[in-house]
Scaffold this motif. Structure first.
Motif, PDB file in Angstrom:
ATOM      1  N   ASN A 114      78.399 -13.656   0.029  1.00 55.49           N
ATOM      2  CA  ASN A 114      78.270 -12.420  -0.364  1.00 55.49           C
ATOM      3  C   ASN A 114      76.671 -12.579  -1.231  1.00 55.49           C
ATOM      4  O   ASN A 114      76.340 -11.051  -1.237  1.00 55.49           O
ATOM      5  N   THR A 115      76.075 -13.548  -1.801  1.00 54.56           N
ATOM      6  CA  THR A 115      74.914 -13.352  -2.558  1.00 54.56           C
ATOM      7  C   THR A 115      73.868 -12.988  -1.746  1.00 54.56           C
ATOM      8  O   THR A 115      72.970 -12.783  -1.700  1.00 54.56           O
TER       9      THR A 115
ATOM     10  N   GLY B 248      76.792 -16.226  -9.667  1.00 53.18           N
ATOM     11  CA  GLY B 248      76.010 -15.706  -9.067  1.00 53.18           C
ATOM     12  C   GLY B 248      76.186 -14.200  -9.074  1.00 53.18           C
ATOM     13  O   GLY B 248      75.068 -14.027  -8.929  1.00 53.18           O
ATOM     14  N   SER B 249      77.150 -13.507  -9.788  1.00 50.35           N
ATOM     15  CA  SER B 249      76.979 -11.860 -10.092  1.00 50.35           C
ATOM     16  C   SER B 249      75.694 -11.749 -10.823  1.00 50.35           C
ATOM     17  O   SER B 249      75.572 -11.001 -10.946  1.00 50.35           O
ATOM     18  N   VAL B 250      75.955 -12.461 -12.513  1.00 53.29           N
ATOM     19  CA  VAL B 250      74.217 -12.515 -13.029  1.00 53.29           C
ATOM     20  C   VAL B 250      73.049 -12.753 -12.852  1.00 53.29           C
ATOM     21  O   VAL B 250      72.130 -11.954 -12.512  1.00 53.29           O
TER      22      VAL B 250
ATOM     23  N   ARG C 233      79.744  -8.106  -7.470  1.00 46.61           N
ATOM     24  CA  ARG C 233      80.874  -7.567  -7.734  1.00 46.61           C
ATOM     25  C   ARG C 233      82.223  -6.990  -6.539  1.00 46.61           C
ATOM     26  O   ARG C 233      84.340  -7.423  -6.041  1.00 46.61           O
ATOM     27  N   MET C 234      81.689  -5.975  -6.124  1.00 46.74           N
ATOM     28  CA  MET C 234      81.809  -5.083  -5.005  1.00 46.74           C
ATOM     29  C   MET C 234      82.129  -6.066  -3.575  1.00 46.74           C
ATOM     30  O   MET C 234      83.034  -6.725  -3.073  1.00 46.74           O
ATOM     31  N   LEU C 235      80.594  -6.440  -3.471  1.00 45.43           N
ATOM     32  CA  LEU C 235      80.887  -7.931  -2.054  1.00 45.43           C
ATOM     33  C   LEU C 235      82.149  -8.832  -2.502  1.00 45.43           C
ATOM     34  O   LEU C 235      82.214  -9.220  -1.068  1.00 45.43           O
ATOM     35  N   MET C 236      82.280  -9.242  -3.529  1.00 46.36           N
ATOM     36  CA  MET C 236      83.124 -10.473  -3.589  1.00 46.36           C
ATOM     37  C   MET C 236      84.513  -9.577  -3.078  1.00 46.36           C
ATOM     38  O   MET C 236      85.398 -11.135  -2.333  1.00 46.36           O
TER      39      MET C 236
ATOM     40  N   ILE D  87      72.378  -2.222 -11.219  1.00 43.75           N
ATOM     41  CA  ILE D  87      72.942  -1.821  -9.455  1.00 43.75           C
ATOM     42  C   ILE D  87      73.767  -3.720  -8.163  1.00 43.75           C
ATOM     43  O   ILE D  87      74.290  -3.476  -8.222  1.00 43.75           O
ATOM     44  N   GLY D  88      72.441  -4.146  -8.959  1.00 51.00           N
ATOM     45  CA  GLY D  88      72.730  -5.620  -8.087  1.00 51.00           C
ATOM     46  C   GLY D  88      73.749  -6.264  -8.637  1.00 51.00           C
ATOM     47  O   GLY D  88      74.396  -6.960  -7.396  1.00 51.00           O
TER      48      GLY D  88
END
Length: 396
Positions: free
Chosen positions: A367-368, A314-316, A356-359, A350-351
């Motif tokens: 958070n997606t 998801g983060s990628v 990762r921060m929103l997790m 940045i995204g």
């Protein structure tokens, strides 16, 4: 790996097979602490978010007639696209190993001949599917999907009508927002693949819509089966539920063919992405190599908890597709002729960091969605400020 044009029906079958998956059933068991009603709501909300993104990604490939990783080059440049192709091949090989591992463990729970043997059998069937080729799988898929549909209905009856709801012991050790995110994660994992199939569709928009809808409905169904199994039977091992229900051979067929039809897509797309990295090598052979490596990985390594893997995907890929959506549908840029699109590459970083921060934050919609919305806005602003003259249209 170019093929003849595929019909809307064939695309629907492909994504039906993608949805019928042990990995999705097993992920559904994690939702049991929420209770069935609240858990199902989280599943549905997550899939609406994830499948909307899946539709957007598939439509880009269908409209431009480019594979998933070729569409990435439109936003990140030729060399930037190769970076994502490498990441995609790695995650697809990882998925191949995870799916074979899960399928082998479940099959071994019914016929205890050794999980390693089932890894080899499932891996060999995936290679056979690749050799047959996606354009020749129509009739085989129709038969396989009909059998899986009937057998999955039997599984639903066993779980929802022959069991009784059991008390949840551990309480809500998963928040609603985390459950939504875990639901988003599965359709999100298909984002870097869907264009590999919609690019060959006779009717790209219709085929993409059917693909996203069919996958979304079937995936929700699989999550519900896993969640129901944990709540109504107190059992998260699907193989044991099948054994207790006396399914035997039928249960084994569900396990093996659902694993093959889903994992084939991962290996096939690894081949398509591999062509973006090494154009001189045929994608079919890269796909076979991915299946073999995945089989070896499934035999050699334990892969019981995939939640961290899903969040990493998801983060990628969430910020990646957010940038593609902004570029294709709003900015109408095409950077495939450049080495790197520095602006979009910076926005992706940045995204990624933002995800990762929103997790660490419990957001009711996961958070997606906020990460992608923020990334789209940042992408539009950054391109207006730093690349105001780059508006090469990709949409007529």
């Amino acid at each position: 790996m170019a093929n003849k044009r595929t019909s809307v029906y064939e695309n629907g079958l492909i994504w039906f097979g993608a949805g019928v998956s042990l990995a999705e059933i097993l992920t559904g068991t994690y939702f049991a602490p929420l209770g069935f009603g609240k858990g199902l709501l989280a599943v549905i909300i997550g899939h609406i978010i994830g499948c909307a993104m899946l539709f957007a990604a598939g439509l880009i490939g269908g409209r431009t007639r480019r594979s998933a990783m070729e569409t990435v080059k439109m936003s990140f440049g030729g060399k930037g696209g190769i970076f994502f192709s490498i990441l995609n091949v790695l995650q697809l090989v990882g998925w191949t190993a995870i799916m074979i591992y899960d399928g082998a463990l479940a099959a071994n729970g019914i016929f205890n001949t050794g999980a390693w043997l089932w890894c080899i059998i499932i891996g060999a069937l995936i290679v056979l599917w690749i050799l047959i080729g996606i354009s020749n799988l129509g009739k085989i898929n129709t038969v396989a999907m009909a059998a899986l549909f009937i057998l999955t209905l039997i599984l639903c009856k066993v779980i929802f009508f022959d069991g009784s709801e059991l008390p949840v012991i551990d309480g809500e050790d998963m928040s609603f927002g985390a459950a939504v995110e875990l639901s988003v994660a599965m359709p999100l994992s298909w984002l870097p693949l869907i264009s590999d199939y919609t690019r060959e569709a006779e009717k790209p928009a219709a085929a993409t819509a059917v693909s996203a809808i069919v996958y979304g409905v079937i995936s929700c169904w699989m999550y519900a089966i896993g969640m129901g199994a944990a709540i109504y039977t107190g059992e998260s091992d699907i193989a044991q539920i099948m054994v207790k229900a006396g399914l035997g051979i039928a249960g084994l067929l569900i396990i093996v063919f659902s694993t093959v039809t889903t994992t084939f897509l991962d290996a096939y797309s690894a081949g398509v992405s591999g062509e973006s990295i090494v154009p001189k090598v045929k994608g079919k052979w890269i796909a076979i190599a991915a299946a073999i490596i995945g089989t070896v990985g499934a035999v050699a390594f334990p892969m019981d908890d995939i939640t961290d893997f899903l969040y990493l995907i998801g983060s990628v890929f969430a910020p990646m597709i957010a940038i593609q959506i902004a570029d294709h549908f709003i900015l109408k840029n095409d950077s495939s002729g450049k080495g790197f699109n520095i602006v979009n590459c910076a926005v992706w970083v940045i995204g990624f960091i933002l995800y990762r921060m929103l997790m660490r934050v419990d957001i009711p919609v996961g958070n997606t969605l906020p990460d992608m919305a923020a990334t789209v806005l940042i992408c539009i602003a950054a391109n207006k400020i730093f690349s105001p003259k780059e508006t090469n249209s990709t949409v007529k």
